[in-house]
Scaffold this motif. Sequence first.
Motif, short mmCIF file in Angstrom:
data_model
loop_
_atom_site.label_atom_id
_atom_site.label_comp_id
_atom_site.label_asym_id
_atom_site.label_seq_id
_atom_site.Cartn_x
_atom_site.Cartn_y
_atom_site.Cartn_z
N ARG A 1 0.84 -1.21 0.00
CA ARG A 1 0.00 0.00 0.00
C ARG A 1 0.86 1.25 0.00
O ARG A 1 1.82 1.36 0.75
CB ARG A 1 -0.91 0.02 1.23
N ASN A 2 0.51 2.19 -0.86
CA ASN A 2 1.25 3.44 -0.92
C ASN A 2 0.28 4.61 -1.10
O ASN A 2 0.12 5.13 -2.21
CB ASN A 2 2.28 3.39 -2.06
N PRO A 3 -0.41 4.98 -0.03
CA PRO A 3 -1.47 5.99 -0.15
C PRO A 3 -0.98 7.37 -0.64
O PRO A 3 -1.75 8.11 -1.25
CB PRO A 3 -2.03 6.10 1.27
N VAL A 4 0.30 7.66 -0.42
CA VAL A 4 0.85 8.94 -0.92
C VAL A 4 0.65 9.01 -2.44
O VAL A 4 0.34 10.06 -2.99
CB VAL A 4 2.34 9.08 -0.52
N LEU A 5 0.80 7.85 -3.11
CA LEU A 5 0.62 7.80 -4.57
C LEU A 5 -0.82 7.52 -4.97
O LEU A 5 -1.36 8.13 -5.89
CB LEU A 5 1.51 6.72 -5.18
#
Length: 155
Positions: free
Chosen positions: A131-135
Motif C-alpha cells: 500500500r502506498n497511499p501517498v501515490l
Amino acid sequence: MSKLKLIFVIQKHDAKTLHYDFRIEVDGVLKSWVVPRGLSFNPKDKRLAIETEDHKLSYAKFEGVIPEGEYGAGTVMVWDRGTYRIIKEKDGEIEIWLDGEKMNGGFVLVRMKDKNWLFIKMKDEFADARRNPVLTQPKSVLTGRTMKQIEGNVK
Ligand code: MN
C-alpha cells in the motif's frame, strides 16, 4: 479527566518543496513534524520527520493557498485526518496509534538528532508494504479535491 479523542491531521503542502506536515493535538496546540516523503505502511521504510513549530488547533481544518510572501506560501491540502492515542512514550521514542481516513494503526517516532526523527510503521494488522497511499490516494479528505483544484480554487 483528559479528553478521549485527540485529533491528528496530515497536510500536503506544496511550498518551496512538496512535503507532508504531520500534526497531533497536544495540550491545545498542534505539535508538528515535516515529513518530506509522507507516511508509509511499510515497516521497512524509515521516513525522515523534522520537528517544526506548533500550530494553532484551528489550523487542522485549513486547506487553501497561502499567498506569496507569507510564511509557508503555497498550496495546502488536508490529506488525512482522524484521531490518535499515544501507546507508549519514553525518552526519544513515541509510539502512536492513528485512526485516520488513510493512515491507520501503530507508528513509532524515533528521535535521531536535534529536531530529526524517523517515522516508522509498526508491524500490526495495518502494516502492508504494497500500500502506498501517498501515490494512490492523492486527494483531500476534506473536500475531495486535488492539489491542482485547490490551487485553482475550483470545486
Ligand atoms: Mn509545511
